[in-house]
Design a protein around this motif. Sequence first.
Motif, PDB file in Angstrom:
ATOM      1  N   PHE A   1      52.500  -4.704 -12.940  1.00  0.00           N
ATOM      2  CA  PHE A   1      53.398  -5.189 -14.229  1.00  0.00           C
ATOM      3  C   PHE A   1      53.183  -3.893 -15.320  1.00  0.00           C
ATOM      4  CE2 PHE A   1      49.949  -8.734 -13.166  1.00  0.00           C
ATOM      5  CZ  PHE A   1      50.738  -9.457 -13.219  1.00  0.00           C
ATOM      6  N   VAL A   2      55.239  -4.174 -15.362  1.00  0.00           N
ATOM      7  CA  VAL A   2      56.024  -3.136 -16.457  1.00  0.00           C
ATOM      8  C   VAL A   2      56.439  -3.511 -17.541  1.00  0.00           C
ATOM      9  CG1 VAL A   2      57.409  -1.574 -16.212  1.00  0.00           C
ATOM     10  CG2 VAL A   2      56.343  -2.785 -13.739  1.00  0.00           C
ATOM     11  N   VAL A   3      56.110  -2.926 -18.381  1.00  0.00           N
ATOM     12  CA  VAL A   3      56.348  -3.280 -19.534  1.00  0.00           C
ATOM     13  C   VAL A   3      57.467  -2.581 -20.202  1.00  0.00           C
ATOM     14  CG1 VAL A   3      55.310  -3.241 -21.985  1.00  0.00           C
ATOM     15  CG2 VAL A   3      53.768  -3.805 -20.418  1.00  0.00           C
ATOM     16  N   ILE A   4      58.586  -2.789 -21.297  1.00  0.00           N
ATOM     17  CA  ILE A   4      59.036  -1.377 -21.063  1.00  0.00           C
ATOM     18  C   ILE A   4      59.679  -1.600 -22.308  1.00  0.00           C
ATOM     19  CG2 ILE A   4      62.225  -1.810 -20.817  1.00  0.00           C
ATOM     20  CD1 ILE A   4      60.765  -1.576 -18.694  1.00  0.00           C
ATOM     21  N   CYS A   5      59.795   0.004 -22.416  1.00  0.00           N
ATOM     22  CA  CYS A   5      59.648  -0.256 -24.591  1.00  0.00           C
ATOM     23  C   CYS A   5      60.916   1.134 -24.642  1.00  0.00           C
ATOM     24  CB  CYS A   5      58.846   0.671 -24.656  1.00  0.00           C
ATOM     25  SG  CYS A   5      56.877  -0.459 -24.464  1.00  0.00           S
ATOM     26  N   ASP A   6      61.721   0.780 -25.782  1.00  0.00           N
ATOM     27  CA  ASP A   6      62.724   2.218 -26.411  1.00  0.00           C
ATOM     28  C   ASP A   6      61.867   3.088 -26.665  1.00  0.00           C
ATOM     29  OD1 ASP A   6      64.766   1.073 -25.060  1.00  0.00           O
ATOM     30  OD2 ASP A   6      64.612  -0.380 -26.957  1.00  0.00           O
ATOM     31  N   ALA A   7      62.103   4.325 -26.957  1.00  0.00           N
ATOM     32  CA  ALA A   7      61.464   5.004 -27.678  1.00  0.00           C
ATOM     33  C   ALA A   7      61.591   5.004 -28.991  1.00  0.00           C
ATOM     34  CB  ALA A   7      63.049   6.341 -28.294  1.00  0.00           C
ATOM     35  N   ASP A   8      62.162   4.393 -29.522  1.00  0.00           N
ATOM     36  CA  ASP A   8      61.123   3.764 -30.775  1.00  0.00           C
ATOM     37  C   ASP A   8      60.860   2.166 -31.060  1.00  0.00           C
ATOM     38  OD1 ASP A   8      63.594   1.750 -30.525  1.00  0.00           O
ATOM     39  OD2 ASP A   8      63.770   1.224 -32.476  1.00  0.00           O
ATOM     40  N   THR A   9      59.592   1.595 -29.872  1.00  0.00           N
ATOM     41  CA  THR A   9      59.252   0.737 -29.872  1.00  0.00           C
ATOM     42  C   THR A   9      57.652   0.364 -30.465  1.00  0.00           C
ATOM     43  OG1 THR A   9      60.128  -0.491 -28.367  1.00  0.00           O
ATOM     44  CG2 THR A   9      58.337  -1.643 -28.413  1.00  0.00           C
ATOM     45  N   ARG A  10      57.009   0.152 -31.167  1.00  0.00           N
ATOM     46  CA  ARG A  10      55.619   0.232 -31.388  1.00  0.00           C
ATOM     47  C   ARG A  10      54.455  -0.668 -31.250  1.00  0.00           C
ATOM     48  NH1 ARG A  10      55.760   3.159 -36.168  1.00  0.00           N
ATOM     49  NH2 ARG A  10      53.501   3.211 -36.309  1.00  0.00           N
ATOM     50  N   PRO A  11      54.521  -1.203 -30.043  1.00  0.00           N
ATOM     51  CA  PRO A  11      53.678  -2.004 -29.604  1.00  0.00           C
ATOM     52  C   PRO A  11      52.413  -3.085 -30.879  1.00  0.00           C
ATOM     53  CG  PRO A  11      53.643  -0.512 -27.870  1.00  0.00           C
ATOM     54  CD  PRO A  11      54.136   0.150 -29.111  1.00  0.00           C
ATOM     55  N   LEU A  12      52.061  -3.901 -30.693  1.00  0.00           N
ATOM     56  CA  LEU A  12      51.399  -4.153 -31.635  1.00  0.00           C
ATOM     57  C   LEU A  12      49.415  -4.437 -30.547  1.00  0.00           C
ATOM     58  CD1 LEU A  12      53.193  -6.949 -33.873  1.00  0.00           C
ATOM     59  CD2 LEU A  12      53.054  -4.415 -34.254  1.00  0.00           C
ATOM     60  N   PRO A  13      48.774  -4.278 -31.600  1.00  0.00           N
ATOM     61  CA  PRO A  13      47.754  -4.532 -30.220  1.00  0.00           C
ATOM     62  C   PRO A  13      47.205  -5.842 -29.382  1.00  0.00           C
ATOM     63  CG  PRO A  13      47.227  -3.580 -32.563  1.00  0.00           C
ATOM     64  CD  PRO A  13      48.407  -4.434 -33.060  1.00  0.00           C
ATOM     65  N   THR A  14      48.650  -7.063 -29.767  1.00  0.00           N
ATOM     66  CA  THR A  14      48.258  -8.146 -28.985  1.00  0.00           C
ATOM     67  C   THR A  14      49.052  -8.456 -27.959  1.00  0.00           C
ATOM     68  OG1 THR A  14      49.103  -9.131 -31.114  1.00  0.00           O
ATOM     69  CG2 THR A  14      47.104  -8.772 -31.045  1.00  0.00           C
ATOM     70  N   LEU A  15      49.617  -7.434 -27.850  1.00  0.00           N
ATOM     71  CA  LEU A  15      50.603  -7.354 -26.944  1.00  0.00           C
ATOM     72  C   LEU A  15      50.328  -8.063 -25.405  1.00  0.00           C
ATOM     73  CD1 LEU A  15      53.317  -7.000 -25.682  1.00  0.00           C
ATOM     74  CD2 LEU A  15      52.258  -4.612 -24.739  1.00  0.00           C
ATOM     75  N   LEU A  16      48.856  -6.960 -24.957  1.00  0.00           N
ATOM     76  CA  LEU A  16      49.329  -7.492 -23.304  1.00  0.00           C
ATOM     77  C   LEU A  16      47.967  -8.751 -23.371  1.00  0.00           C
ATOM     78  CD1 LEU A  16      48.555  -4.411 -21.892  1.00  0.00           C
ATOM     79  CD2 LEU A  16      50.551  -5.806 -21.114  1.00  0.00           C
ATOM     80  N   GLU A  17      46.930  -8.773 -24.459  1.00  0.00           N
ATOM     81  CA  GLU A  17      45.923  -9.884 -24.429  1.00  0.00           C
ATOM     82  C   GLU A  17      47.083 -11.493 -24.672  1.00  0.00           C
ATOM     83  OE1 GLU A  17      43.394  -8.898 -27.383  1.00  0.00           O
ATOM     84  OE2 GLU A  17      44.786  -9.883 -29.629  1.00  0.00           O
ATOM     85  N   ARG A  18      48.265 -11.294 -24.992  1.00  0.00           N
ATOM     86  CA  ARG A  18      48.451 -13.140 -25.697  1.00  0.00           C
ATOM     87  C   ARG A  18      50.148 -12.821 -25.335  1.00  0.00           C
ATOM     88  NH1 ARG A  18      48.958 -13.579 -32.168  1.00  0.00           N
ATOM     89  NH2 ARG A  18      50.604 -11.834 -32.204  1.00  0.00           N
ATOM     90  N   THR A  19      50.531 -11.857 -23.566  1.00  0.00           N
ATOM     91  CA  THR A  19      51.347 -12.567 -23.058  1.00  0.00           C
ATOM     92  C   THR A  19      50.939 -11.726 -21.470  1.00  0.00           C
ATOM     93  OG1 THR A  19      52.137  -9.420 -22.824  1.00  0.00           O
ATOM     94  CG2 THR A  19      52.767 -11.511 -24.067  1.00  0.00           C
ATOM     95  N   LEU A  20      50.052 -11.225 -20.833  1.00  0.00           N
ATOM     96  CA  LEU A  20      49.338 -11.529 -19.774  1.00  0.00           C
ATOM     97  C   LEU A  20      49.161 -12.700 -19.146  1.00  0.00           C
ATOM     98  CD1 LEU A  20      47.819  -7.630 -18.738  1.00  0.00           C
ATOM     99  CD2 LEU A  20      50.657  -8.954 -18.137  1.00  0.00           C
TER     100      LEU A  20
END
Length: 613
Positions: free
Chosen positions: A191-210
């Motif tokens: 899987f690939v997560v797309i982030c822009d230069a200013d994107t700040r992932p929150l801690p729950t990003l993967l555990e709530r979407t995968l």
Amino acid sequence: MGFYFQQFEDRSPRPPIPHSPGRELLYQFLATIALVMGAWYVHWRWTASLNYDALWFAIPLALAETLSFIGLVLFTANLWKTRDTPITPPPASIRDCVDEADAPDRPVAVDIFFTTYNEEVDLVRLGIRDALALRYPHAIDLRIHILDDGRRPEMRAMAQAEGVGYITRSNNIGFKAGNLRNALEATSGDFVVICDADTRPLPTLLERTLGYFRDPDVAWVQTPQWFYDLPEGTPLSEVLRRWLGRPGRALGRAIERVAGPIPVGSDPFVNDPELFYQIIQRRRNWANASFCCGAGSIHRREAVMQAALTAYAEAIEQQAKLDEQEIRKLTREGALEEGMRAQLRGQAALDTEFTPYKFHVSEDIYTSIVLHSDPNRNWKSVFHPWVESKMLSPRDLLSWTIQRYKYAGGTLDILVNDNPLFRRGLSFWQRVMYGATFWSYLAGIWNLIFLLAPIIYLFSGIAPVSAYSFDFYKHILPFLILNELAMMVGTWGIAGYKAKLWYLSFFPLNLRALWAVARGEQIKFKVTPKDRQSGSFHRLVLPQIGIVLLTVAALGYALAAFALGSDSYTAGGLVANGFWAANNIIAMSGIILAAFWRPDDEDTEETAEGVAA
């Protein structure tokens, strides 16, 4: 280095708007009646209300109203119902995400891409560190990569210091899409997560979407984009205190007791995307029509590659057919031999580049269309309503204009050159949802007519309708009132009035994008500045200023003429066009004021030098 947005680090996103079946049913009831009344009004406009003495004015306005009503029908269909995809537990193994009996029993592999070109190294570092802090309840093969199209030694050094990957290339072909393609060739995550230069992932990003990818047909998941740096504004009472002293504060507090809090200067560019994500995107889930918006999205690599192969084969076949037609014109042969056709396909394959992400300024929505229409798989999209990352908003009108022009121009370019509405593989409702998106970017045409119509009447006394009589108000008022009620219920919990006014006010941007696409001009990818650009941006709103000045002058002229006994105007006409003119002035005022907006702490936060030309 310090950043202006560090003062907002403690802000938290709102949870998704709770779904109410009762409110949804009420919306459907009101929207249905509003559409019936709207159809009645449009029919009456064409059959019984045209001013035949001024068809040059009457027909364009009636046509504009009809086209706007079509947009309303599409928007109503978009808002019809909410059907969230249930969140499922995160997968412990890749076996949980594929429909293969012999799949390996290993941790899920995820690549996180941070695309960058000229942004501050320390800005990208913040996102990298947040990605390193992502939580996951199982073992996971997490790989973080900086995709640097700026080829900067300092960015490479930062990647090494943070212990993450650094991927670059020798050119910038394809811009962001080319950058992503290059990274896909150098990585292998599931899987690939797309982030822009200013994107700040929150801690729950993967555990709530995968967990959504437990369904092997889910191709990508889009999460809401949340701008955590939006100005909150100053209470009206405080603003009036600065102008009028203690009496002003008392007046402001009295007004707010009746109308509620009125923050002056809050979100001056109407950047808050909550209406788009929580209403428009979220309510496309049921039709499998929520599209990718780039940053904050998670993609199944297999889906991206398979769709790219399909598009590659289609491009080769299309080019071979075009070459065959040219040869047949020259040779005047009825058909070419199969051997010659095979050679043409081979040559087309050499000339066609394989692009997992199309080299296009709007590669995200284009990829969505390709996947949704893939004839080989029933690929699904999921809009996840919880905010899982935060990012920065445009802080000046120039940056805002660059961003919105890319959206408008890129979307219209797809409509003109690769129209998805006629693409095989899309369902009826997917066509409706994509159609609603494309139709909205055509609105600059009829919005301009809506802005000019009251000016024409107020200056000339020529009406586009046969009469501003009781019959006119009988047809238009029920439609307008019911539509406003329906929209209020349909967007419950989110303020959308400012967004509706701004939609009317950026008609010059839409018209400019339309003109560029019509001329075949390539819509170029320009990085949206992350720093506030200094300078005056009044040139960007000259068309809106012109509309305001003309409207005010026309209103004053008509009122004076009516007071002096002119028989060119009627009371009914002045009331209708007066309210219309006032709405247009208010709509234009927002973007005009934004051109001159300055943050309270600009002297200490900004170092960037901007250009407003």
